[in-house]
Design an enzyme around this catalytic site. Structure first.
Site, PDB file in Angstrom:
ATOM      1  CG  ASN A  74      -1.930   1.152   1.164  1.00 33.33           C
ATOM      2  OD1 ASN A  74      -1.891   1.978   0.276  1.00 33.33           O
ATOM      3  ND2 ASN A  74      -2.788   1.247   2.160  1.00 33.33           N
ATOM      4  CG  ASP A  75       1.796   3.152   3.721  1.00 39.38           C
ATOM      5  OD1 ASP A  75       0.726   3.679   3.369  1.00 39.38           O
ATOM      6  OD2 ASP A  75       2.043   2.806   4.887  1.00 39.38           O
ATOM      7  CB  VAL A  76       5.851   0.560  -1.167  1.00 41.59           C
ATOM      8  CG1 VAL A  76       6.439   0.255   0.191  1.00 41.59           C
ATOM      9  CG2 VAL A  76       5.003  -0.592  -1.655  1.00 41.59           C
ATOM     10  CB  THR A  77       1.722   1.757  -4.586  1.00 42.62           C
ATOM     11  OG1 THR A  77       0.597   1.762  -3.698  1.00 42.62           O
ATOM     12  CG2 THR A  77       2.285   0.353  -4.654  1.00 42.62           C
ATOM     13  CG  ASN A  78       0.122   7.219  -0.766  1.00 41.76           C
ATOM     14  OD1 ASN A  78      -0.187   8.078  -1.594  1.00 41.76           O
ATOM     15  ND2 ASN A  78      -0.435   7.140   0.429  1.00 41.76           N
TER      16      ASN A  78
END
Lengths: 462, 137
Positions: free
Chosen positions: A390-394
């Site tokens: 999740n966060d690594v694609t934000n």
């Protein structure tokens, strides 16, 4: 055996340890490297056993058998998803062993050539107490990390008022104790150092959130090396010092890489209090809309694509979806789609965790690429399949300076033609940040369990 | 003809190597003579400085070797460093070594068992991981 022969053999085992790490520069040489490591260990142990004051082989054999059987059993049984907790548990054992060896050296200094009990040189006592303190901190710190990773302790950061002052006071207390111990060498001093360090280990790791564990576990890896170093200085054993330094710097580099992958300073991680699993099931959507699809939709989109990049994250590990994912990728490949995998440095709970899980599912390692190898390919890519990340694609890490994850290097999945995002709900990632990716026109959310979703797509593809 | 020349060359090389070796011997003897009187006088300080030198150089070796490790193998790197840091068993074996039982021997026994868990467990789990990394067929 003369002292020179022993020193020479210890040198050989140290060189073999360096070669063991050197082998890991490529998967083709890595297994040979591991063999070097084993041979190095055998040489070091055999050299020590041949020393004139090592006599009770039966006792030693019993201890090795107990430990060796337990270690073998655990290593053969452990699931690859549980690797981070296993490594944390192993770190704790190195720390505890360091404490016991330091204790043995304190109570029987003559065995190590340190003089008589009560008349040990101050320098040796300082080295001994450093080895003990780092070992004890590694021990309890690793146990807390193990508890968090295993889910025995909450992954949320535990913070209380004045925490840093308590740690500071304990740290100062530790230094004072070491000075007292080195000058008067009381047994009480030794045990006080052990006790304070054990407490410090707990307090240092407790405030750090579950998803910061890649840094913590690398840091504890580093500590276990420095503990070995401290003991090496105490015993004047170069093999221990060299190995400890190798391990110490290895762990430090990994911590640095992990921090960089999150764009956070090492100190902000150590001070803790960041993140924690947010349970908010639904967020205030406002007037934004989310497009959601089914497994059949996803299979249709991917089937008709020329290239798919899969972005796995911790959620894939939790759902044990790696085998189903690889099956899905194989089906796509048989239909002429190019499939590759993109790994973010902090994906998973320990460095390189995703690579091991994909390798376990028989994904060839040359299809698995790192962030800087693949990030440029997203604009020319048709479908990005995000599963458990999740966060690594934000994208707000690039655009929104107020975002807590601003500046973190991310995978540019939004530049692909279509983004398929497998997720259980719209809940934010561990950083507690909403992901604008969910609301983009070219994003389709696939709500559900990662493994079931992959199986659904497999069925639709067949 | 050519092989003859080659053998002669090799012989000359061997001679000069022997020369170098005997010079090295002499140098070592000189060095030993220099160090011998100094060593007992200041053993504490000298030993520490020597060990510290080894330590600093080893940190540098570790730094350069570990940066060369491919990110895909960072998990095996952690487990193998874990296994080799258990070389602390060397200290534990010395503590467990004496024939008669006393407190430090008990400590040694426990430490040997703990380090063994790590040595066996660490190397085996690393091997298991590395076995899985395969190339595209």
């Amino acid at each position: 055996m003369s002292q020179n022969t022993a020193a020479f053999l210890y040198l050989i085992s140290s060189v073999l340890f360096v070669l063991a790490l050197r082998g890991l520069s490529s998967p083709t040489t890595a297994r040979q490297g591991n063999l070097f490591g084993i041979v190095g260990m055998v040489i070091a142990v055999a050299t020590t056993l041949a020393m004139p004051n090592v006599l009770s082989y039966t006792t030693i054999l019993v201890a090795v058998l107990i430990g060796g059987t337990a270690g073998t059993f655990i290593a053969l049984r452990i699931q690859m998803t549980a690797l981070p907790q296993l490594v944390a548990a192993f770190h704790s054992l190195v720390g505890l062993a360091a404490v016991f060896v330091a204790g043995a050296a304190f109570y029987a200094p003559e065995a190590y050539g340190l003089g008589a009990p009560g008349a040990i040189a101050a320098g040796s006592l300082v080295e001994m107490s450093l080895g003990t303190a780092i070992g004890a901190i590694t021990f309890t710190g690793s146990i807390i990390a193990f508890g968090k990773l295993q889910g025995l302790i909450t992954g949320k950061p535990l913070v209380f008022f004045g925490q840093h002052f308590v740690n500071l006071a304990l740290g100062i207390g530790l230094v004072v104790l070491i000075v007292w111990f080195a000058t008067a060498q009381p047994a009480l001093g030794f045990w006080a150092i052990v006790l304070i360090s054990l407490l410090l280990g707990v307090l240092l790791i407790v405030p750090i959130g579950g998803a910061d564990m890649p840094v913590v576990i690398s840091m504890l890896n580093s500590y276990s090396g420095w503990a070995a170093c401290g003991i090496g200085f105490t015993l004047s054993n170069p093999a221990l010092i060299i190995t400890g330094a190798l391990v110490g710097s290895s762990g430090a580099i990994l911590s640095y890489i992990m921090c960089k992958g999150m764009n956070r300073s090492f100190f902000s991680v150590i001070l803790g209090g960041f993140g924690g699993e947010t349970d908010a099931a639904a967020m205030d959507l406002g007037d934004r809309t989310v497009k959601s699809g089914s497994a059949a939709d996803a299979s249709f989109i991917m089937e008709n694509a020329a290239s798919v990049i899969i972005v796995p994250g911790y959620g894939m590990a939790v759902a044990q979806a790696q085998h189903a994912l690889r099956e899905m990728a194989d089906l796509l490949k048989s239909k002429g789609v190019t499939v590759r995998y993109a790994i973010h440095p902090v994906a998973g709970r320990m460095p390189g965790h995703m690579n091991v899980l994909l390798a376990e599912a028989n994904v060839p390692y040359d299809e698995v690429l790192e962030l800087d190898e693949i990030n440029r390919d997203f604009p020319s890519n048709d479908v990005a399949f995000v599963i458990g990340a999740n966060d690594v694609t934000n994208p707000s890490a690039k655009t929104d300076p107020t975002s807590p994850i601003y500046g973190m290097p991310i995978l540019d999945v939004e530049r692909s033609g279509t983004v398929l995002f497998v997720k259980r709900s719209l809940a934010s990632g561990y950083a507690g940040v909403d992901n604008p990716l969910f609301y983009r026109d070219n994003t389709m959310m696939l709500f559900g369990d990662a493994k079931q979703m992959c199986e659904g797509i497999i069925k639709a593809l067949e | 003809m050519a092989s003859e020349k080659f053998t002669q060359g090799m012989e000359r090389l061997a001679e000069s190597a022997a020369d170098v070796a005997s010079q090295a011997d002499a140098l070592a003897a000189q060095a030993a003579a220099l160090v011998a009187p100094a060593a007992p006088a200041a053993s504490g300080g000298t030993t520490f400085v020597m060990l510290f030198t080894i330590f600093v150089l080893a940190v540098f070796v570790g730094y350069y070797v570990v940066w060369n490790v491919t990110p895909a193998l960072h998990s095996p790197l952690m487990s193998v460093t874990n296994a080799i840091s258990s070389v602390i068993i060397v200290g534990a074996l010395i503590a467990a070594g004496p024939a008669d039982w006393h407190l430090s021997k008990v400590f040694g026994f426990v430490a040997v068992a703990l380090a063994s868990v790590n040595i066996f467990g660490g190397f085996i789990v690393t091997q298991r991981m590395l076995q899985m990394f395969k190339k595209k067929k």
